[in-house]
Write an enzyme that holds these catalytic residues in place. Structure first.
Site, PDB file in Angstrom:
ATOM      1  N   GLY A  26       0.848  -1.191   0.000  1.00  0.00           N
ATOM      2  CA  GLY A  26       0.000   0.000   0.000  1.00  0.00           C
ATOM      3  C   GLY A  26       0.881   1.236   0.000  1.00  0.00           C
ATOM      4  O   GLY A  26       2.027   1.189   0.469  1.00  0.00           O
ATOM      5  N   GLN A  40       3.162   9.958   1.119  1.00  0.00           N
ATOM      6  CA  GLN A  40       4.438   9.245   1.226  1.00  0.00           C
ATOM      7  C   GLN A  40       5.370   9.527   0.047  1.00  0.00           C
ATOM      8  O   GLN A  40       6.571   9.237   0.129  1.00  0.00           O
ATOM      9  CB  GLN A  40       4.210   7.733   1.326  1.00  0.00           C
ATOM     10  N   CYS A  98       5.715  -0.076   7.572  1.00  0.00           N
ATOM     11  CA  CYS A  98       5.410   1.057   6.697  1.00  0.00           C
ATOM     12  C   CYS A  98       6.666   1.436   5.926  1.00  0.00           C
ATOM     13  O   CYS A  98       7.751   1.492   6.508  1.00  0.00           O
ATOM     14  CB  CYS A  98       4.937   2.232   7.549  1.00  0.00           C
ATOM     15  N   LEU A  99       6.519   1.718   4.641  1.00  0.00           N
ATOM     16  CA  LEU A  99       7.681   2.089   3.826  1.00  0.00           C
ATOM     17  C   LEU A  99       8.335   3.380   4.325  1.00  0.00           C
ATOM     18  O   LEU A  99       9.526   3.598   4.107  1.00  0.00           O
ATOM     19  CB  LEU A  99       7.276   2.249   2.351  1.00  0.00           C
ATOM     20  N   HIS A 119      -4.593   1.578   7.476  1.00  0.00           N
ATOM     21  CA  HIS A 119      -3.215   2.072   7.578  1.00  0.00           C
ATOM     22  C   HIS A 119      -2.983   3.206   6.569  1.00  0.00           C
ATOM     23  O   HIS A 119      -2.465   4.268   6.926  1.00  0.00           O
ATOM     24  CB  HIS A 119      -2.238   0.908   7.328  1.00  0.00           C
ATOM     25  N   GLU A 120      -3.381   2.967   5.315  1.00  0.00           N
ATOM     26  CA  GLU A 120      -3.149   3.978   4.271  1.00  0.00           C
ATOM     27  C   GLU A 120      -4.008   5.214   4.517  1.00  0.00           C
ATOM     28  O   GLU A 120      -3.566   6.340   4.277  1.00  0.00           O
ATOM     29  CB  GLU A 120      -3.422   3.395   2.883  1.00  0.00           C
ATOM     30  N   HIS A 137      -2.474   7.777   6.743  1.00  0.00           N
ATOM     31  CA  HIS A 137      -1.495   8.680   6.103  1.00  0.00           C
ATOM     32  C   HIS A 137      -2.170   9.950   5.588  1.00  0.00           C
ATOM     33  O   HIS A 137      -1.562  11.019   5.593  1.00  0.00           O
ATOM     34  CB  HIS A 137      -0.802   7.975   4.932  1.00  0.00           C
TER      35      HIS A 137
HETATM   36 ZN    ZN Z   1       2.468   3.457   5.811  1.00  0.00          ZN
END
Ligand code: ZN
Length: 182
Positions: free
Chosen positions: A45, A50, A98-99, A140-141, A144
């Protein structure tokens, strides 16, 4: 085009993102760049903040996790201006990563089932009930887009440990294998 992923400490990750309309410039290119960036980083995701765009756009593809789960195999979504409506108060603890927070994995509590309304990449309005792991990824996304990170949801003794790791990222002591921007 592969875009650098912003890491913890970058202020864009803490901003509440803005809604967009169908006239947003080069939207299709942005969406395909986001997918390319996510696949290269081996993520499932990615939210627009991000990659430095403070807009309400997220993409998901849980396909790599779908070896023995057909629902995950086919869960590929583009969500624009999503609105989360949880209709089932039951929660579940699941380990997340998370990236933007390389090296951190922690359990956080999420709703088991959500109702989400959004526009897809063609700006068609959708309303969908999502359950299981896919629902975790959407939550989660979605965080953000609100300027939240999953580590904000970690509490108690774990918090101290997580804060140390977050400081390491902020001090640029990490070097993920994918393209990043501090
Ligand atoms: Zn994330």
């Amino acid at each position: 085009m592969i875009l650098p992923v912003l890491l913890y400490g970058n202020p864009v990750l803490r901003k509440k993102a803005n809604e967009i309309d169908k006239n947003y410039p080069e939207l299709n290119t942005l969406i395909s760049d986001m997918f390319e960036t996510m696949y290269k980083a081996e993520g499932i995701g990615l939210a627009a903040p991000q990659i430095g765009k403070s807009i309400r756009l997220l993409i998901i593809d849980t396909g790599v996790m779908g070896d023995d789960d057909d629902e995950l195999k086919d869960f590929r979504r583009v969500m624009i201006n999503p609105v989360l409506k949880s209709n089932i108060p039951d929660c579940v603890d699941v380990e997340e990563g998370c990236l933007s927070l390389p090296g951190i994995r922690e359990n956080v509590s999420r709703f088991k089932e959500i109702l989400v309304e959004y526009y897809d990449e063609n700006f068609e309005k959708k309303s969908e009930i999502i359950r299981g792991f896919s629902a975790i990824v959407v939550q989660h996304e979605f965080d953000h887009l609100e300027g939240k990170l999953f580590t904000d949801r970690v509490s108690g003794l774990k918090k101290h440990f997580v804060n140390k790791k977050l400081n390491d990222i902020r001090k640029q002591k990490v070097s993920p294998f994918y393209k990043v921007k501090f």
